[in-house]
Design an enzyme around this catalytic site. Structure first.
Site, short mmCIF file in Angstrom:
data_model
loop_
_atom_site.label_atom_id
_atom_site.label_comp_id
_atom_site.label_asym_id
_atom_site.label_seq_id
_atom_site.Cartn_x
_atom_site.Cartn_y
_atom_site.Cartn_z
N ILE A 97 0.90 -1.16 0.00
CA ILE A 97 0.00 0.00 0.00
C ILE A 97 0.93 1.20 0.00
CG2 ILE A 97 -1.65 1.44 1.25
CD1 ILE A 97 -2.90 -0.98 2.46
N TYR A 98 0.91 1.96 -1.08
CA TYR A 98 1.75 3.16 -1.18
C TYR A 98 0.91 4.32 -1.67
CZ TYR A 98 6.00 0.47 -0.45
OH TYR A 98 6.98 -0.31 0.10
N GLY A 109 -4.54 6.03 2.02
CA GLY A 109 -4.08 4.71 2.46
C GLY A 109 -5.19 3.93 3.14
N ASN A 136 9.78 1.50 9.69
CA ASN A 136 8.68 2.29 9.13
C ASN A 136 7.58 2.44 10.19
OD1 ASN A 136 6.71 3.52 7.59
ND2 ASN A 136 6.91 2.13 5.85
N TYR A 143 -1.12 0.14 10.73
CA TYR A 143 -1.64 -1.23 10.75
C TYR A 143 -2.14 -1.61 12.14
CZ TYR A 143 0.06 -1.59 6.02
OH TYR A 143 0.25 -1.38 4.69
N LYS A 145 -3.44 0.41 14.29
CA LYS A 145 -4.72 1.12 14.41
C LYS A 145 -5.84 0.36 13.71
CE LYS A 145 -5.83 4.43 11.72
NZ LYS A 145 -6.09 5.49 10.84
#
Length: 175
Positions: A97-98, A109, A136, A143, A145
């Site tokens: 996912i970018y 996102g 990161n 993630y 969250k």
């Protein structure tokens, strides 16, 4: 972001995929990796041949986040044997996912992630998993969250650099 659309990526879109892939990977990681390692990784992972092969794999799916006709992010999902690590038919891997830097923090996102979960629920998998670089912190927080928990670690090779990815999963239904 009401004009944002999530579009399925087709083989004809390979150049657009290469452009957004190279752009977002560079924006995300170039400040904390060597130029040589970045170039080596991008040359192989974002070559037209590699991306065309990934797009042609029926067990992988790509989606663009498109705002007013401009691709501003993307999502890559893997099923079954296309998964990079865990080859589980009851799992879905979010490999990428970018979102372009300009649009980060604007829920793009989250919308891509929501698309992944929608697909996971449609195909009835038990859990969704991914690997995220241990440095990161922004992505790890995102993630967590969204209900992901760490379950393992693996090596991600960026050029000649062995980096540690935290493997995380979100259980959608009891296995």
């Amino acid at each position: 972001m009401e004009n944002l659309k999530i579009d399925h990526v087709k083989l004809d879109d390979v150049v657009q995929l290469q452009n957004i892939g190279r752009q977002t990977f560079t924006e995300t990681f170039s400040a904390v990796n060597t130029e040589e390692n970045m170039a080596k990784y991008i040359e192989v992972s974002f070559s037209l041949g590699t991306l065309a092969a990934e797009l042609s794999n029926k067990l992988s799916q790509f989606y663009f986040a498109v705002l007013d006709g401009e691709v501003i992010g993307y999502l890559k999902l893997n099923f079954g044997q296309a998964q990079t690590e865990i080859k589980d038919n009851n799992a879905l891997e979010i490999e990428r996912i970018y979102v372009s830097k300009e649009f980060q923090g604007k829920k793009v996102g989250q919308l891509l992630y929501n698309k992944a979960i929608q697909i996971a629920q449609q195909v009835g998998v038990n859990h969704v998993w991914l690997g995220v670089w241990e440095k990161n912190h922004k992505a790890i927080s995102f993630y967590k969250k969204n209900g992901f928990m760490e379950f393992d670690r693996h090596i991600f090779k960026l050029g000649t650099d062995d980096q540690i990815d935290i493997m995380m999963k979100n259980v959608l239904k009891n296995e």
